[in-house]
Motif scaffolding. Structure first.
Motif, PDB file in Angstrom:
ATOM      1  N   UNK A 304       0.847  -1.143  -0.130  1.00 47.48           N
ATOM      2  CA  UNK A 304      -0.027  -0.002   0.117  1.00 47.48           C
ATOM      3  C   UNK A 304       0.990   1.449   0.002  1.00 47.48           C
ATOM      4  N   UNK A 305       2.103   1.210   0.655  1.00 44.61           N
ATOM      5  CA  UNK A 305       2.936   2.242   0.748  1.00 44.61           C
ATOM      6  C   UNK A 305       3.341   2.598  -0.502  1.00 44.61           C
ATOM      7  N   UNK A 340      -3.093   6.653   6.059  1.00 41.48           N
ATOM      8  CA  UNK A 340      -2.809   5.572   5.357  1.00 41.48           C
ATOM      9  C   UNK A 340      -4.282   4.793   5.481  1.00 41.48           C
ATOM     10  N   UNK A 341      -5.049   4.825   6.169  1.00 40.08           N
ATOM     11  CA  UNK A 341      -6.660   4.166   6.347  1.00 40.08           C
ATOM     12  C   UNK A 341      -7.222   4.872   5.181  1.00 40.08           C
ATOM     13  N   UNK A 342      -7.226   6.162   5.051  1.00 43.72           N
ATOM     14  CA  UNK A 342      -7.971   6.886   4.222  1.00 43.72           C
ATOM     15  C   UNK A 342      -7.623   6.620   2.681  1.00 43.72           C
ATOM     16  N   UNK A 343      -6.354   6.544   2.653  1.00 37.59           N
ATOM     17  CA  UNK A 343      -5.625   6.138   1.246  1.00 37.59           C
ATOM     18  C   UNK A 343      -5.829   4.806   0.770  1.00 37.59           C
ATOM     19  N   UNK A 344      -6.177   3.862   2.074  1.00 32.34           N
ATOM     20  CA  UNK A 344      -6.577   2.391   1.475  1.00 32.34           C
ATOM     21  C   UNK A 344      -8.018   2.447   1.049  1.00 32.34           C
ATOM     22  N   UNK A 345      -8.927   3.010   1.494  1.00 34.85           N
ATOM     23  CA  UNK A 345     -10.392   3.193   1.184  1.00 34.85           C
ATOM     24  C   UNK A 345     -10.190   3.914  -0.203  1.00 34.85           C
ATOM     25  N   UNK A 346      -9.563   4.891  -0.372  1.00 33.04           N
ATOM     26  CA  UNK A 346      -9.649   5.415  -1.955  1.00 33.04           C
ATOM     27  C   UNK A 346      -9.171   4.606  -2.850  1.00 33.04           C
ATOM     28  N   UNK A 394      -4.472 -10.366 -11.956  1.00 31.08           N
ATOM     29  CA  UNK A 394      -2.955 -10.271 -11.822  1.00 31.08           C
ATOM     30  C   UNK A 394      -2.826  -9.199 -10.582  1.00 31.08           C
ATOM     31  N   UNK A 395      -3.623  -8.329 -10.494  1.00 29.06           N
ATOM     32  CA  UNK A 395      -3.454  -7.274  -9.313  1.00 29.06           C
ATOM     33  C   UNK A 395      -4.731  -7.326  -8.369  1.00 29.06           C
ATOM     34  N   UNK A 396      -4.673  -7.253  -7.112  1.00 22.67           N
ATOM     35  CA  UNK A 396      -5.687  -7.220  -5.977  1.00 22.67           C
ATOM     36  C   UNK A 396      -5.779  -5.899  -5.360  1.00 22.67           C
ATOM     37  N   UNK A 397      -6.769  -5.837  -4.529  1.00 23.68           N
ATOM     38  CA  UNK A 397      -7.035  -4.708  -3.713  1.00 23.68           C
ATOM     39  C   UNK A 397      -5.948  -4.962  -2.369  1.00 23.68           C
ATOM     40  N   UNK A 398      -5.904  -4.058  -1.820  1.00 22.64           N
ATOM     41  CA  UNK A 398      -4.846  -4.106  -0.363  1.00 22.64           C
ATOM     42  C   UNK A 398      -5.741  -4.559   0.687  1.00 22.64           C
ATOM     43  N   UNK A 399      -5.137  -5.362   1.855  1.00 25.31           N
ATOM     44  CA  UNK A 399      -5.775  -5.514   3.053  1.00 25.31           C
ATOM     45  C   UNK A 399      -5.380  -4.755   3.913  1.00 25.31           C
ATOM     46  N   UNK A 400      -5.907  -5.033   5.331  1.00 22.59           N
ATOM     47  CA  UNK A 400      -5.732  -4.112   6.534  1.00 22.59           C
ATOM     48  C   UNK A 400      -4.079  -3.723   6.888  1.00 22.59           C
TER      49      UNK A 400
END
Length: 481
Positions: A304-305, A340-346, A394-400
């Motif tokens: 995520x970073x 970081x939590x807000x960016x993950x949601x976005x 090939x790609x996935x969303x990021x987890x917590x």
């Protein structure tokens, strides 16, 4: 010139400020010149040495009068405290006494008079000798401003006097506010506190220097006659006010860089103030594309970073105590602060899968993917009826944790998506598939009791089936990496 044309103005001084050096006395004359410059909006004063070795302090204001030697509050200066340094008229007399004690000769020239210093008996008291200003008619009726000429002043004394003033410091103004300016020191190791351009204190561990132009009652009271070594408690509130009034990145960038050292304890004193830390984050969030992380998130944020950096975000590390508060505040433009939590949601909201057609899989991957039919057949319909599609991406969303998820159940689409890398062997693929099937029939999140029960139940069912039925021999080799 007739004797009658010469008058003496009693300064009523015998001994005063024995510890004053010529530099302190020169400072008072320079301060008066700059006060006149500010009040009259005339040219900036000049300080120079002439061919005869005499030093000049020259302003271009209204010209000094003998009345200025009267010790009294200057009403004009009291009306404009944000513009001037002095107000009582004491400094000028103290300077004259110091020059007399140090054998420095002074000539003050203006269109109103030529003034020198002398010692005379006090009127009516022949046993007392005091310092007098000798007032003579002006030698130049057209002289603009005041020219103070000093004989016997050492160059180092003048340099020390000039060093008291922001005008000669070379400090860079990063931002000006209604309370004063934030300065970046260029020459000095120590930060400085100025009041209307005059240094009143030095700080060993301040990030910035400050020029306070709006004084509060505490600071006014603390400004002693000499205006040096004023305690921090007198100007702390004003320094905070200056920083909290800033709105540009120049100051915030410097502060955020300093915050990186928070864990080690080596940060400047202004960054110990929580409200200042928060305000720096608000400025940065409003003016730049930044993402705020804790030191732990920076170390363990995973992909995520990396995604954030690839998206053009500048990472700003802040203490845990500040990160906790950022979720509840807005920046100076009223926008939420991005952590970081807000960016993950976005990121997850805007994320688009890179689906891989089954026909594009390798022969090995196709064999692994085919195992899904066996697994689905082994499980009761009650656990698989909600699943309409199983896809590979090939790609996935990021987890917590900030890492790309290995699989995802999407209830609205009734779809399971599994990361392509899981097709490297049956163990990884089957484990991920079973995990997402459990989400599908329980509707529960990871680590919840309901999910744990569902996963335990399904594993029991599969184990029972495996014991009763032997897998086809063609699939046994796929269990190895």
């Amino acid at each position: 010139m007739s004797v009658e044309a010469v008058r003496q103005f009693d300064l009523n001084i015998e001994k005063v400020l024995e510890h004053w050096t010529p530099a302190y006395a020169l400072r008072e004359l320079i301060a008066n010149a700059f006060d006149e410059h500010m009040l009259t909006k005339t040219a900036v004063p000049e300080i120079y040495k002439d061919e005869q070795g005499a030093w000049h302090i020259r302003d271009y204001g209204r010209g000094l009068r003998y009345e200025h030697f009267t010790q009294n509050e200057n009403k004009e200066k009291l009306k404009h405290p944000e513009m001037v340094i002095g107000k009582f008229g004491v400094g000028l007399k103290d300077a004259m006494a110091t020059f007399d004690r140090k054998k420095i000769h002074i000539l003050i020239r203006s269109r109103h008079a030529d003034i020198t210093m002398d010692k005379s008996h006090k009127h009516g008291f022949e046993d007392i000798v005091t310092l007098h200003a000798v007032i003579q008619p002006p030698s130049d009726l057209n002289l603009v401003g005041t020219d103070v000429i000093l004989y016997g002043v050492r160059d180092e004394d003048m340099e020390q006097a000039k060093d008291f003033f922001l005008q000669f410091s070379g400090d860079e103004i990063l931002e000006s506010t209604t309370y004063g300016s934030v300065l970046k020191p260029k020459k000095k190791k120590k930060a400085r506190i100025y009041v209307n351009g005059l240094c009143i204190a030095e700080e060993d561990n301040f990030l910035f220097s400050y020029n306070i132009t709006s004084l509060n009652a505490v600071l006014r009271k603390a400004l002693n006659r000499e205006r040096t070594n004023v305690g921090r408690s007198a100007y702390t509130d004003r320094v905070k006010s200056i920083l909290l009034a800033c709105s540009h990145s120049a100051v915030a960038i410097e502060m955020s860089a300093d915050l990186k050292n928070y864990e080690t304890g080596y940060i400047h004193d202004e960054l110990q103030w929580t409200d200042v830390q928060l305000h720096a984050c608000k400025i940065l969030n409003a003016n730049e594309k930044v993402l705020f992380l804790t030191p732990d998130q920076m170390r363990n944020g995973g992909s995520l970073v990396t995604h954030a950096q690839d998206d053009g975000y500048r990472l700003v590390v802040v203490p845990e105590s500040i990160a906790d508060r950022l979720t509840n505040v807005q920046d100076i433009q009223g926008k939420p602060i991005r952590d970081l939590d807000g960016y993950r949601e976005e990121f997850n909201t805007s994320f688009q899968f890179t689906y891989v057609p089954i026909s594009s899989l390798s022969k090995q991957e196709k064999k692994v993917f085919a195992v899904k039919e066996l697994i689905l057949n082994w499980l009761p319909n009650s656990q698989t009826k909600n699943i309409k599609e199983i896809c590979i991406s090939e790609t996935m969303r990021v987890d917590y944790s900030g890492s790309e998820a290995l699989g995802l159940w999407e209830p609205l689409e009734q779809r399971i998506t599994i990361k392509r890398s899981q097709l490297r062997n049956v163990v990884d693929f089957a484990g991920t598939l079973l995990h997402e099937i459990t989400h599908a029939f329980t509707g529960a999140d990871d680590e919840s009791m309901e999910f744990e029960k569902g996963l335990t139940q399904m594993l029991g069912q599969l184990t029972s089936y495996a014991i009763k039925n032997e897998l086809p021999k063609g699939f046994l080799g796929l269990f190895k990496s």
